[in-house]
Design a protein around this motif. Sequence first.
Motif, PDB file in Angstrom:
ATOM      1  N   LYS A 116       0.808  -1.213   0.000  1.00  0.00           N
ATOM      2  CA  LYS A 116       0.000   0.000   0.000  1.00  0.00           C
ATOM      3  C   LYS A 116       0.844   1.267   0.000  1.00  0.00           C
ATOM      4  O   LYS A 116       0.461   2.280  -0.582  1.00  0.00           O
ATOM      5  CB  LYS A 116      -0.926   0.005   1.226  1.00  0.00           C
ATOM      6  CG  LYS A 116      -2.159  -0.857   1.082  1.00  0.00           C
ATOM      7  CD  LYS A 116      -3.138  -0.586   2.212  1.00  0.00           C
ATOM      8  CE  LYS A 116      -4.452  -1.305   1.988  1.00  0.00           C
ATOM      9  NZ  LYS A 116      -5.454  -0.988   3.025  1.00  0.00           N
ATOM     10  N   GLU A 117       1.998   1.224   0.670  1.00  0.00           N
ATOM     11  CA  GLU A 117       2.793   2.444   0.779  1.00  0.00           C
ATOM     12  C   GLU A 117       3.292   2.922  -0.579  1.00  0.00           C
ATOM     13  O   GLU A 117       3.562   4.111  -0.764  1.00  0.00           O
ATOM     14  CB  GLU A 117       3.978   2.251   1.732  1.00  0.00           C
ATOM     15  CG  GLU A 117       4.819   1.020   1.470  1.00  0.00           C
ATOM     16  CD  GLU A 117       4.356  -0.176   2.270  1.00  0.00           C
ATOM     17  OE1 GLU A 117       5.233  -0.938   2.718  1.00  0.00           O
ATOM     18  OE2 GLU A 117       3.133  -0.355   2.442  1.00  0.00           O
ATOM     19  N   GLU A 154       0.453   4.976  -1.963  1.00  0.00           N
ATOM     20  CA  GLU A 154       0.350   6.237  -1.235  1.00  0.00           C
ATOM     21  C   GLU A 154       1.456   7.207  -1.631  1.00  0.00           C
ATOM     22  O   GLU A 154       1.268   8.419  -1.633  1.00  0.00           O
ATOM     23  CB  GLU A 154       0.390   5.956   0.264  1.00  0.00           C
ATOM     24  CG  GLU A 154      -0.837   5.180   0.758  1.00  0.00           C
ATOM     25  CD  GLU A 154      -0.664   4.639   2.156  1.00  0.00           C
ATOM     26  OE1 GLU A 154       0.448   4.790   2.720  1.00  0.00           O
ATOM     27  OE2 GLU A 154      -1.628   4.066   2.705  1.00  0.00           O
ATOM     28  N   GLU A 184       1.439   9.719  -5.226  1.00  0.00           N
ATOM     29  CA  GLU A 184       0.892  11.075  -5.246  1.00  0.00           C
ATOM     30  C   GLU A 184       0.130  11.359  -6.546  1.00  0.00           C
ATOM     31  O   GLU A 184      -0.668  10.540  -6.976  1.00  0.00           O
ATOM     32  CB  GLU A 184       2.030  12.087  -5.006  1.00  0.00           C
ATOM     33  CG  GLU A 184       2.698  11.912  -3.650  1.00  0.00           C
ATOM     34  CD  GLU A 184       3.838  12.869  -3.422  1.00  0.00           C
ATOM     35  OE1 GLU A 184       4.294  13.503  -4.395  1.00  0.00           O
ATOM     36  OE2 GLU A 184       4.272  12.989  -2.261  1.00  0.00           O
ATOM     37  N   CYS A 194      -6.610   1.617  -1.502  1.00  0.00           N
ATOM     38  CA  CYS A 194      -6.103   2.820  -0.831  1.00  0.00           C
ATOM     39  C   CYS A 194      -7.069   3.990  -0.979  1.00  0.00           C
ATOM     40  O   CYS A 194      -6.641   5.150  -1.040  1.00  0.00           O
ATOM     41  CB  CYS A 194      -4.735   3.195  -1.406  1.00  0.00           C
ATOM     42  SG  CYS A 194      -3.493   1.887  -1.337  1.00  0.00           S
ATOM     43  N   ASP A 200      -8.885   5.498   1.014  1.00  0.00           N
ATOM     44  CA  ASP A 200      -8.839   6.483   2.096  1.00  0.00           C
ATOM     45  C   ASP A 200      -7.670   7.437   1.991  1.00  0.00           C
ATOM     46  O   ASP A 200      -7.640   8.473   2.656  1.00  0.00           O
ATOM     47  CB  ASP A 200      -8.801   5.767   3.449  1.00  0.00           C
ATOM     48  CG  ASP A 200      -7.618   4.824   3.570  1.00  0.00           C
ATOM     49  OD1 ASP A 200      -7.032   4.446   2.525  1.00  0.00           O
ATOM     50  OD2 ASP A 200      -7.278   4.439   4.706  1.00  0.00           O
ATOM     51  N   SER A 201      -6.683   7.121   1.147  1.00  0.00           N
ATOM     52  CA  SER A 201      -5.508   7.991   1.029  1.00  0.00           C
ATOM     53  C   SER A 201      -5.371   8.633  -0.352  1.00  0.00           C
ATOM     54  O   SER A 201      -4.423   9.369  -0.604  1.00  0.00           O
ATOM     55  CB  SER A 201      -4.230   7.202   1.347  1.00  0.00           C
ATOM     56  OG  SER A 201      -4.066   6.121   0.449  1.00  0.00           O
ATOM     57  N   SER A 216      -6.147  11.188  -3.478  1.00  0.00           N
ATOM     58  CA  SER A 216      -6.516  12.599  -3.555  1.00  0.00           C
ATOM     59  C   SER A 216      -7.930  12.742  -4.121  1.00  0.00           C
ATOM     60  O   SER A 216      -8.472  11.819  -4.751  1.00  0.00           O
ATOM     61  CB  SER A 216      -5.531  13.350  -4.452  1.00  0.00           C
ATOM     62  OG  SER A 216      -5.647  12.906  -5.801  1.00  0.00           O
ATOM     63  N   GLU A 237     -15.208   7.200   1.379  1.00  0.00           N
ATOM     64  CA  GLU A 237     -14.776   8.244   0.447  1.00  0.00           C
ATOM     65  C   GLU A 237     -15.551   8.143  -0.871  1.00  0.00           C
ATOM     66  O   GLU A 237     -15.949   9.160  -1.460  1.00  0.00           O
ATOM     67  CB  GLU A 237     -13.271   8.113   0.174  1.00  0.00           C
ATOM     68  CG  GLU A 237     -12.381   8.366   1.376  1.00  0.00           C
ATOM     69  CD  GLU A 237     -12.356   7.190   2.349  1.00  0.00           C
ATOM     70  OE1 GLU A 237     -11.957   7.394   3.516  1.00  0.00           O
ATOM     71  OE2 GLU A 237     -12.748   6.071   1.941  1.00  0.00           O
TER      72      GLU A 237
END
Length: 412
Positions: A96-97, A100, A103, A169, A171-172, A174, A246
Amino acid sequence: MAARTHAPQPLYNCRAPDFGPAGDRGPQACQHPHLSAGRCSRWNQQHENLEKLNMQAILDATASQGEPIQELLVTHGKLHHEASIINLLETVFFHKEVCESAEDTILDLVDYCHRKLTLLVAQSGHGGPPKEEESQYGTPMQELQKQAELMEFEIALKALSVLRYITDCMDSLSLSTLSRMLSTHNLPCLLVELLEHSPWSRQEGGKLQQFESGRWQTVSPSEQQKLSKLDGQVWIALYNLLLSPEARARYCLTSFAKGQLLKLRAFLTDTLLDQLPNLADLQGFLAHLALTEAQPPKKDLVLEQIPEIWERLERENRGKWQAIAKHQLRHVFSPSEQELRLQARRWAETYRLDVLEAVAPEQPRCAYCNAEASKRCSRCQNEWYCSRECQVKHWEKHGKACVPAAQGDRAK
């Protein structure tokens, strides 16, 4: 629901080996060659570096040691060469990172996945990828075209996995990315189309076949109710896109979207719910949706962010496409014999058999009974068998492709 339960498998047509100093394996080695460079020495070196990075990521994932490549990709992101890149992205987006850290460039990746999945739906109405028997015959150009179609099909399936990992992802992501997925591309409706067409499944000779691990495999009657990996990816992506807070706050359930989504109810059988229990929440969502009024299309003023990679490529090369094509025709598609020999030697060093075998996700399968195989046809070297008996039983079918293949090799 979004748990990562298995590491992705390599795209068979794009495997590559390990390779030299660690510094040559990272994204630092992947530069951004100008399009006019084509397949010149710099472009080929770029592809070799990428293949090595791709292979190292697969080996790390197999050994549950994805951090070195993963951390490098968080910092360095200039990659090319579609088939190898999508295989690499599927491997690293398992973490997941990585998603994230992408960007705003995630917009380009969402656009790319949407294009590939749209193409996959369109092709499913025309018979899908070529059958293995079809690719054995015809002129060399026809065979190359069929190989390209099969590669495109595999790339699209990899894009599906990448998209699913992105939806993990929600929730993270944009606001621009969420808007791109839910409004611009309406991915939930596209995924419904994929489930309806199921391009990775087909009926062949009265038997169900599914595309898995780079080939069509016959599914035994006892396994036909089992959820395939690709179907599972679609369901998990739908779950994330429809039920995450979201998404629910931003997805406009118009009459069209409502009609498309309600088609899912026919697929939500007890057998499916036993395998993916969390889909009971999706079933409840659809039951509620059936009783609610459709929403009118939103008319709010939206400032949409433009995908930066695609925009930069268009901006840098606007008005230069004909010049680039002419340059490639002279310098890329007309190599000298010396250049061909040099590149052939470099590819031989890149694609080493020992590393290819190490990265293979599973043992070869018998072409007749699908058991693990250790013997290969000595004439064409293409088919694998578990025993002499299976080879003899399969000869009536395999002989039609084996003899021409062997004669073609001798002619070379």
